[in-house]
Motif scaffolding. Structure first.
Motif, PDB file in Angstrom:
ATOM      1  N   THR A   1      43.112 -41.508  27.723  1.00  0.00           N
ATOM      2  CA  THR A   1      41.730 -41.969  27.891  1.00  0.00           C
ATOM      3  C   THR A   1      41.494 -43.259  27.118  1.00  0.00           C
TER       4      THR A   1
ATOM      5  N   GLN B   1      26.042 -35.992  31.775  1.00  0.00           N
ATOM      6  CA  GLN B   1      27.407 -36.505  31.917  1.00  0.00           C
ATOM      7  C   GLN B   1      28.318 -35.977  30.815  1.00  0.00           C
ATOM      8  N   SER B   2      27.845 -35.982  29.571  1.00  0.00           N
ATOM      9  CA  SER B   2      28.697 -35.504  28.472  1.00  0.00           C
ATOM     10  C   SER B   2      28.992 -34.022  28.604  1.00  0.00           C
TER      11      SER B   2
ATOM     12  N   ALA C   1      31.616 -33.477  31.096  1.00  0.00           N
ATOM     13  CA  ALA C   1      32.930 -33.732  30.497  1.00  0.00           C
ATOM     14  C   ALA C   1      33.404 -32.532  29.688  1.00  0.00           C
TER      15      ALA C   1
ATOM     16  N   SER D   1      32.434 -35.300  20.386  1.00  0.00           N
ATOM     17  CA  SER D   1      31.308 -34.595  21.026  1.00  0.00           C
ATOM     18  C   SER D   1      29.984 -34.946  20.358  1.00  0.00           C
TER      19      SER D   1
ATOM     20  N   ASP E   1      27.978 -47.142  28.789  1.00  0.00           N
ATOM     21  CA  ASP E   1      28.133 -45.776  28.289  1.00  0.00           C
ATOM     22  C   ASP E   1      28.690 -44.833  29.345  1.00  0.00           C
ATOM     23  N   TRP E   2      28.345 -45.056  30.619  1.00  0.00           N
ATOM     24  CA  TRP E   2      28.807 -44.148  31.659  1.00  0.00           C
ATOM     25  C   TRP E   2      30.334 -44.175  31.778  1.00  0.00           C
TER      26      TRP E   2
ATOM     27  N   GLY F   1      31.587 -43.426  27.382  1.00  0.00           N
ATOM     28  CA  GLY F   1      31.072 -42.252  26.684  1.00  0.00           C
ATOM     29  C   GLY F   1      30.050 -42.586  25.622  1.00  0.00           C
TER      30      GLY F   1
ATOM     31  N   TRP G   1      28.600 -40.489  22.316  1.00  0.00           N
ATOM     32  CA  TRP G   1      29.210 -39.162  22.398  1.00  0.00           C
ATOM     33  C   TRP G   1      30.691 -39.215  22.084  1.00  0.00           C
TER      34      TRP G   1
ATOM     35  N   GLU H   1      35.462 -39.050  25.160  1.00  0.00           N
ATOM     36  CA  GLU H   1      35.629 -37.860  26.001  1.00  0.00           C
ATOM     37  C   GLU H   1      34.446 -37.659  26.941  1.00  0.00           C
ATOM     38  N   GLY H   2      33.328 -38.392  26.716  1.00  0.00           N
ATOM     39  CA  GLY H   2      32.137 -38.195  27.539  1.00  0.00           C
ATOM     40  C   GLY H   2      31.961 -39.210  28.640  1.00  0.00           C
ATOM     41  N   GLY H   3      32.923 -40.113  28.831  1.00  0.00           N
ATOM     42  CA  GLY H   3      32.792 -41.162  29.831  1.00  0.00           C
ATOM     43  C   GLY H   3      33.582 -40.890  31.095  1.00  0.00           C
TER      44      GLY H   3
END
Length: 298
Positions: A100, A184-185, A188, A229, A246-247, A250, A253, A256-258
């Motif tokens: 990632t 979104q997060s 994920a 997280s 951010d999308w 992540g 966050w 891991e959240g993207g």
């Protein structure tokens, strides 16, 4: 007992044990470690103690089942095939977050920011040990809950496929309490839960899922120095800063959240599903497929 009653007992014992641990153990532990320069955090260890107590009562008094039923018996640590499973779990967790981060670097949406704090190797090792102290029990109690007892109840009730999706959904819901949680997060986190469930199902080993979970979080916190997280950690020497939307990255966050992590999750998940469905063609071990693997391939 039916599933709702089994889960009620598990949650009830967990809450009672957690309250007792906070009332009796926390003051004692805080006093014993008051001499340390940096106060030690015990929240994760108290949660782990409460979860362990809930598992003991649920398995021994309610289900009359051994630890093997949640992938945590002594055989899960001894057997050579599961030892390889442990290493595969660790490798998967570390490789997934590394892939990632690499994808974010390649697309120019992540950069290294060097911090002028004179950090030495000894300082970094100390920080890494403190992060391990925090992350190891947190990952273990979450795995005991979701890929452990809740997985067993869901599997008994509706089969491994429902267990995979239901425990992943519960795993995501728990993270609603984390700062900066978004749809979104949490999606994920759900996908991460699916990957951890596939590790659990493919190896029949809860420790393998725990090490995958721990490796993922540890690499983010101790190596990349990014939020885990939505939770920030100390960043001695450097940190990775997102420079894209951010999308994709992540944002606060963590990576891991993207959407970049989504792509890695999907690729790893497809590979994991193939291993569960066709273990004989993708594994060099000679052990026969377990019942859960056979059911999961239908």
């Amino acid at each position: 007992l039916r599933a709702p009653w089994r889960l009620s007992v598990f949650v009830g014992v967990f809450i009672a044990a957690w309250m007792i641990a906070n009332a009796m153990l926390y003051p004692l532990l805080a006093t014993l470690t008051s001499w340390t320069e940096t106060p030690l955090a015990f929240a994760g260890w108290l949660m782990l103690a409460a979860t362990w107590a809930a598992c003991v009562v649920a398995l021994r008094q309610i289900d009359d089942a051994p630890w093997e039923s949640i992938g945590l018996g002594r055989a899960a640590w001894r057997a050579a095939v599961l030892w390889r499973g442990l290493w595969r779990g660790t490798w998967l967790g570390a490789a997934a977050i590394a892939a990632t981060a690499l994808l974010l670097f390649v697309t120019g949406t992540l950069r290294v920011e060097w911090l002028a704090d004179g950090t030495t190797l000894a300082a970094w090792l100390g920080a890494a040990l403190r992060m391990t102290w925090l992350l190891a029990p947190a990952a273990l109690w979450e795995e005991l809950v979701f890929r452990g007892y809740l997985w067993r109840v869901a599997d008994d009730t509706a089969g491994p496929r429902v267990a995979l999706w239901a425990t992943s959904a519960g795993f995501a819901i728990v993270h609603l309490l984390n700062p900066g949680a978004t749809v979104q997060s949490l999606t994920a986190v759900f996908l991460a839960g699916v990957l951890l469930g596939l590790v659990r199902q493919a190896t029949d080993s809860l420790p393998a899922a725990w090490l995958a979970h721990l490796a993922w979080n540890w690499v983010m916190a101790a190596v990349l120095h990014v939020p885990v997280s939505g939770l920030p950690f100390e960043a001695p020497g450097w940190r990775l800063v997102p420079t894209g939307p951010d999308w994709w990255t992540g944002g606060a966050w963590g990576p891991e959240g993207g959407a970049a992590a989504f792509l890695v999750f999907v690729a790893a998940g497809a590979f994991g599903l193939a291993r569960v469905a066709y273990p004989s063609t993708l594994s060099t071990t000679t052990s026969p497929p377990t019942a859960s693997r056979i059911s999961g391939s239908n």
